[in-house]
Scaffold this active site. Structure first.
Site, PDB file in Angstrom:
ATOM      1  N   HIS A 121       0.817  -1.219   0.000  1.00 15.71           N
ATOM      2  CA  HIS A 121       0.000   0.000   0.000  1.00 15.71           C
ATOM      3  C   HIS A 121       0.851   1.269   0.000  1.00 15.71           C
ATOM      4  O   HIS A 121       0.341   2.357   0.257  1.00 15.71           O
ATOM      5  CB  HIS A 121      -0.947   0.012   1.203  1.00 15.71           C
ATOM      6  N   CYS A 132       4.120  19.193  -9.815  1.00 12.64           N
ATOM      7  CA  CYS A 132       5.358  19.106 -10.606  1.00 12.64           C
ATOM      8  C   CYS A 132       5.957  17.703 -10.634  1.00 12.64           C
ATOM      9  O   CYS A 132       6.871  17.429 -11.404  1.00 12.64           O
ATOM     10  CB  CYS A 132       6.399  20.107 -10.102  1.00 12.64           C
ATOM     11  N   THR A 188      -3.261  -9.441  10.814  1.00 14.31           N
ATOM     12  CA  THR A 188      -4.204  -8.857   9.867  1.00 14.31           C
ATOM     13  C   THR A 188      -5.490  -9.670   9.843  1.00 14.31           C
ATOM     14  O   THR A 188      -5.458 -10.899   9.960  1.00 14.31           O
ATOM     15  CB  THR A 188      -3.610  -8.784   8.440  1.00 14.31           C
TER      16      THR A 188
END
Length: 241
Positions: A121, A132, A188
């Site tokens: 990620h 720019c 997770t």
């Protein structure tokens, strides 16, 4: 339903230590012991926000840059240090074929020294100017979201909601999963796409070990140790060859 083999911390540590080709898939639970809040728990950064995903979206960055910037600023924890999980993963890289694919954007795996690392990620500590295109130090971004050279909006190079993934990142992550004999999922819930879809590319005979506080739902059988990752990785650290 997942077919789950429950194992103890010692056995999990021994299996991980014994494996020769390992790919680690890590999430926010790896960094909470370092003092970095996760996202969805009661103490997570999403608490108290009605639309937290929106605040981390491309739309918010473009349409409401001040709200976006205010939210992103709280994600920075530059003084946080790697814990034993980060350090053991980096250390194993010196002994065997180890790859790491992390959802985390906090830079701690990098601080710990993991070289074969895919920041799935992106990273908060890589920033650039949207006007720019120049890279901008993250230290400048936390002071102002405006590029002093051109006045353009600075952004962290993380994947926001509503944005696609770079092809190379996806290819590298798939390759890391394909080469593994052992896949270790740590810290997770494994519900965020396309990260959780990476298992579709594992070898049929590859073993999956999940180190987590709660079970996860997989279409593949896996060995599960219900424990704080810190305790499991401390045991890995203590195993002598």
């Amino acid at each position: 339903m997942s077919i789950v083999e429950k194992i103890g911390m010692k056995e999990a540590a021994e299996r991980i230590k014994k494996a020769q080709k390992i790919t680690f898939l890590t999430g926010a639970g790896v960094s909470t012991p370092s003092g970095i809040p996760d996202y969805r728990s009661l103490k997570g950064i999403y608490q108290g926000h009605e639309q937290p995903e929106y605040l981390l979206s491309h739309e918010a960055m473009v349409q409401e840059p001040e709200k976006f910037y205010q939210f992103v600023q709280q994600l920075y924890h530059p003084d946080a240090q790697p814990n034993v999980i980060h350090k053991v993963i980096a250390g194993l890289e010196k002994e065997k074929a180890v790859w790491l694919v992390t959802q985390n954007i906090d830079g701690l795996h990098e601080k710990a020294g993991s070289k074969n690392r895919i920041n799935f990620h992106g990273s908060l500590y890589s920033c650039s100017c949207r006007k720019c295109g120049c890279p901008v130090p993250w230290t400048s971004y936390v002071v102002s979201d405006r590029h002093e050279d051109c006045g353009g909006q600075i952004r962290p190079n993380i994947v926001l909601y509503g944005e696609g993934f770079q092809e190379k990142v996806l290819e590298d992550a798939v390759s890391a999963v394909e080469q593994a004999e052992t896949i270790v999922i740590v810290g997770t819930s494994f519900q965020v796409h396309p990260f959780c879809d990476l298992l579709a590319y594992k070898q049929p005979q590859a073993e999956i070990i999940v180190v987590n506080q709660t079970p996860i739902s997989l279409f593949e059988p896996y060995a599960f140790v219900e424990a704080d990752g810190v305790n499991v990785f401390q045991q890995i650290e203590e195993i002598k060859e």
